[in-house]
Design a protein around this motif. Structure first.
Motif, PDB file in Angstrom:
ATOM      1  N   CYS A  97       0.813  -1.205   0.000  1.00  0.00           N
ATOM      2  CA  CYS A  97       0.000   0.000   0.000  1.00  0.00           C
ATOM      3  C   CYS A  97       0.855   1.268   0.000  1.00  0.00           C
ATOM      4  O   CYS A  97       2.030   1.249   0.341  1.00  0.00           O
ATOM      5  N   GLU A  98       0.213   2.372  -0.397  1.00  0.00           N
ATOM      6  CA  GLU A  98       0.919   3.657  -0.501  1.00  0.00           C
ATOM      7  C   GLU A  98       1.115   4.314   0.858  1.00  0.00           C
ATOM      8  O   GLU A  98       1.960   5.180   1.017  1.00  0.00           O
ATOM      9  N   GLY A  99       0.268   3.955   1.796  1.00  0.00           N
ATOM     10  CA  GLY A  99       0.352   4.608   3.096  1.00  0.00           C
ATOM     11  C   GLY A  99      -0.835   4.217   3.945  1.00  0.00           C
ATOM     12  O   GLY A  99      -1.545   3.278   3.607  1.00  0.00           O
ATOM     13  N   TYR A 100      -1.040   4.923   5.035  1.00  0.00           N
ATOM     14  CA  TYR A 100      -2.138   4.569   5.934  1.00  0.00           C
ATOM     15  C   TYR A 100      -3.003   5.790   6.232  1.00  0.00           C
ATOM     16  O   TYR A 100      -2.517   6.913   6.301  1.00  0.00           O
ATOM     17  N   LEU A 101      -4.278   5.538   6.418  1.00  0.00           N
ATOM     18  CA  LEU A 101      -5.233   6.599   6.720  1.00  0.00           C
ATOM     19  C   LEU A 101      -5.889   6.323   8.062  1.00  0.00           C
ATOM     20  O   LEU A 101      -6.274   5.202   8.336  1.00  0.00           O
ATOM     21  N   PRO A 102      -6.048   7.368   8.892  1.00  0.00           N
ATOM     22  CA  PRO A 102      -6.786   7.173  10.138  1.00  0.00           C
ATOM     23  C   PRO A 102      -8.277   7.173   9.847  1.00  0.00           C
ATOM     24  O   PRO A 102      -8.774   8.045   9.145  1.00  0.00           O
ATOM     25  N   VAL A 103      -8.970   6.181  10.370  1.00  0.00           N
ATOM     26  CA  VAL A 103     -10.398   6.058  10.125  1.00  0.00           C
ATOM     27  C   VAL A 103     -11.084   5.703  11.435  1.00  0.00           C
ATOM     28  O   VAL A 103     -10.566   4.902  12.206  1.00  0.00           O
ATOM     29  N   GLN A 104     -12.250   6.301  11.666  1.00  0.00           N
ATOM     30  CA  GLN A 104     -13.022   5.928  12.844  1.00  0.00           C
ATOM     31  C   GLN A 104     -13.724   4.618  12.564  1.00  0.00           C
ATOM     32  O   GLN A 104     -14.357   4.467  11.522  1.00  0.00           O
ATOM     33  N   SER A 105     -13.612   3.691  13.477  1.00  0.00           N
ATOM     34  CA  SER A 105     -14.206   2.387  13.216  1.00  0.00           C
ATOM     35  C   SER A 105     -14.370   1.596  14.483  1.00  0.00           C
ATOM     36  O   SER A 105     -13.695   1.832  15.476  1.00  0.00           O
ATOM     37  N   ARG A 106     -15.273   0.629  14.446  1.00  0.00           N
ATOM     38  CA  ARG A 106     -15.509  -0.211  15.605  1.00  0.00           C
ATOM     39  C   ARG A 106     -14.466  -1.311  15.726  1.00  0.00           C
ATOM     40  O   ARG A 106     -14.573  -2.181  16.561  1.00  0.00           O
ATOM     41  N   GLY A 107     -13.467  -1.255  14.851  1.00  0.00           N
ATOM     42  CA  GLY A 107     -12.302  -2.090  15.101  1.00  0.00           C
ATOM     43  C   GLY A 107     -12.241  -3.421  14.414  1.00  0.00           C
ATOM     44  O   GLY A 107     -11.216  -3.797  13.884  1.00  0.00           O
ATOM     45  N   SER A 108     -13.335  -4.149  14.418  1.00  0.00           N
ATOM     46  CA  SER A 108     -13.237  -5.510  13.919  1.00  0.00           C
ATOM     47  C   SER A 108     -13.454  -5.576  12.407  1.00  0.00           C
ATOM     48  O   SER A 108     -13.542  -6.652  11.839  1.00  0.00           O
ATOM     49  N   GLU A 109     -13.552  -4.424  11.777  1.00  0.00           N
ATOM     50  CA  GLU A 109     -13.836  -4.436  10.349  1.00  0.00           C
ATOM     51  C   GLU A 109     -12.561  -4.527   9.532  1.00  0.00           C
ATOM     52  O   GLU A 109     -11.504  -4.090   9.949  1.00  0.00           O
ATOM     53  N   GLU A 110     -12.700  -5.077   8.338  1.00  0.00           N
ATOM     54  CA  GLU A 110     -11.592  -5.097   7.393  1.00  0.00           C
ATOM     55  C   GLU A 110     -11.798  -3.969   6.404  1.00  0.00           C
ATOM     56  O   GLU A 110     -12.671  -4.031   5.543  1.00  0.00           O
ATOM     57  N   LEU A 111     -11.015  -2.924   6.549  1.00  0.00           N
ATOM     58  CA  LEU A 111     -11.195  -1.745   5.701  1.00  0.00           C
ATOM     59  C   LEU A 111      -9.968  -1.516   4.839  1.00  0.00           C
ATOM     60  O   LEU A 111      -8.861  -1.910   5.185  1.00  0.00           O
ATOM     61  N   PHE A 112     -10.169  -0.845   3.714  1.00  0.00           N
ATOM     62  CA  PHE A 112      -9.034  -0.298   2.972  1.00  0.00           C
ATOM     63  C   PHE A 112      -9.458   0.974   2.269  1.00  0.00           C
ATOM     64  O   PHE A 112     -10.647   1.241   2.105  1.00  0.00           O
ATOM     65  N   GLY A 113      -8.482   1.782   1.912  1.00  0.00           N
ATOM     66  CA  GLY A 113      -8.748   3.012   1.174  1.00  0.00           C
ATOM     67  C   GLY A 113      -8.361   2.816  -0.275  1.00  0.00           C
ATOM     68  O   GLY A 113      -7.442   2.063  -0.590  1.00  0.00           O
ATOM     69  N   LEU A 114      -9.061   3.486  -1.166  1.00  0.00           N
ATOM     70  CA  LEU A 114      -8.773   3.341  -2.599  1.00  0.00           C
ATOM     71  C   LEU A 114      -8.912   4.696  -3.274  1.00  0.00           C
ATOM     72  O   LEU A 114      -9.883   5.426  -3.048  1.00  0.00           O
ATOM     73  N   ARG A 115      -7.921   5.012  -4.083  1.00  0.00           N
ATOM     74  CA  ARG A 115      -7.954   6.281  -4.799  1.00  0.00           C
ATOM     75  C   ARG A 115      -8.884   6.142  -6.002  1.00  0.00           C
ATOM     76  O   ARG A 115      -8.830   5.150  -6.733  1.00  0.00           O
ATOM     77  N   VAL A 116      -9.732   7.134  -6.201  1.00  0.00           N
ATOM     78  CA  VAL A 116     -10.733   7.067  -7.267  1.00  0.00           C
ATOM     79  C   VAL A 116     -10.141   7.476  -8.606  1.00  0.00           C
ATOM     80  O   VAL A 116      -9.442   8.488  -8.702  1.00  0.00           O
ATOM     81  N   GLN A 117     -10.409   6.655  -9.624  1.00  0.00           N
ATOM     82  CA  GLN A 117     -10.009   7.006 -10.987  1.00  0.00           C
ATOM     83  C   GLN A 117     -11.263   7.107 -11.845  1.00  0.00           C
ATOM     84  O   GLN A 117     -12.158   6.292 -11.739  1.00  0.00           O
ATOM     85  N   GLY A 118     -11.323   8.111 -12.689  1.00  0.00           N
ATOM     86  CA  GLY A 118     -12.439   8.239 -13.617  1.00  0.00           C
ATOM     87  C   GLY A 118     -13.602   9.037 -13.058  1.00  0.00           C
ATOM     88  O   GLY A 118     -13.668   9.296 -11.850  1.00  0.00           O
TER      89      GLY A 118
END
Lengths: 200, 200
Positions: A97-118
């Motif tokens: 990955c390119e880096g990490y983002l802080p996100v509010q979450s209940r913890g047990s979730e599997e999250l990722f960030g994705l840059r939008v194209q188009g």
DNA sequence: GTGTATGCCAGACTTTTGTCTGGTATACAA
DNA sequence: TTGTATACCAGACAAAAGTCTGGCATACAC
């Protein structure tokens, strides 16, 4: 001998100290609390801390060092920011990955960030360069905005369930809906947040 | 006896493990690393960790528990989320904020979050209900999206400098630009980030 | 008074955790 | 061969950190 301190006053300060330490660096050890307040006994610090746990203002892991935490941690998770995802390679993309983002979450979730194209989702206020936060889940509801792997590239569309099949709708009149056959499309997850950084 | 591991491969995994732990919960102890990788000796974990420090990929405090940290921590700040801002009351609004948001920041900035009302900026992908992160700064450049106090309510518009005066442009053909006289408009700050939560 | 609660202290014990010394096996280069 | 490097292990020691027992002084209610 003992100078009188109004009930709860010191404890309030201890709570603020611990809270600050947890949020900004590392949970303190009992002795760090002791020193911060110049208690002459470790036990004094410990009593305040255990009291805060009993009151539900802190939680702790017994026996572990720096085990005090906030009860409902603002749930800040750092999720990997992916540049692009190609066929089958979600696991691999997360590794690189390119880096990490802080996100509010209940913890047990599997999250990722994705840059939008188009520009296919501009009608929903999702512009090229924006970042979407995606929760990994195989099934989603009709109307959700999802990230889907169609062919060998990930795209963002609004999901519509039609009978047994699915449709992926852009939100821009210049684009046309995708009607994939079952085996050529994988739903990677649901978009739960959209972000746009206007500088940097 | 020893199964051969390509040079650096395990260390890479150790690095990723430690980084994840630091970002998501608590820095691991040496023995937690040992157990995570099923090393049979503590020293093996320690060697990897110390190596990572030598390479500059981690930093540590000697002798302290859970002393391993990332070199340039992402610097996450918690900024107040305001529901609405009324004339003169920015300070007051911050006191009575709705909650806090994690934001990546270099730390010394004065930031706040604001919930968007109205559709005047939909053309810039800012929809009602979105949250904008605002950096407090009196002066901004032409073209910046800013939060301005006009009359007794805060609004979000694109700033245009025209000679000595300023103009506040909506980004929606249904709205008309605001041409305030100098004393009836205060720029509260510049929008540096836009967020939209799609659930909860 | 008695009883109970809080706030603090002294000193010790135990577990966790960081650190260290010395060792084996494999790979590679001089 | 020798030397050097990596990757790992065994076992120990020492410091850090969590935990516990017992105590004292003040305040407040009965």
């Amino acid at each position: 001998m003992t100078p009188f301190t109004p009930p709860g006053e010191t404890r309030e300060k201890v709570y603020r100290f611990v809270r600050r330490r947890i949020l900004e660096e590392l949970p303190p050890t009992v002795r760090e609390v002791q020193e911060a307040f110049r208690f002459r006994a470790v036990q004094t610090a410990r009593e305040h801390l255990e009291r805060l746990v009993a009151e539900g203002r802190l939680v702790k892991t017994h026996g572990k060092s720096r085990g005090y935490r906030l009860p409902q941690e603002p749930g800040t998770l750092f999720v990997p920011l992916l540049g692009r995802v190609q066929a089958g390679g979600l696991r691999a993309a997360i590794e690189e990955c390119e880096g990490y983002l802080p996100v509010q979450s209940r913890g047990s979730e599997e999250l990722f960030g994705l840059r939008v194209q188009g520009e296919s989702m501009t009608g929903a206020g999702i512009l090229p360069g924006d970042i979407v936060i995606v929760r990994q889940q195989g099934e989603s509801a009709s109307g959700d905005i999802v990230v889907a792997l169609v062919g060998d590239e990930a795209t963002i569309k609004r999901l519509r369930l039609r009978g047994n099949g699915i449709e992926l709708h852009p939100e821009n009149p210049a684009f046309t809906p995708i009607l994939p056959r079952g085996d050529e499309c994988t739903i990677l997850g649901k978009v739960v947040e959209v972000r746009r950084y206007l500088e940097g």
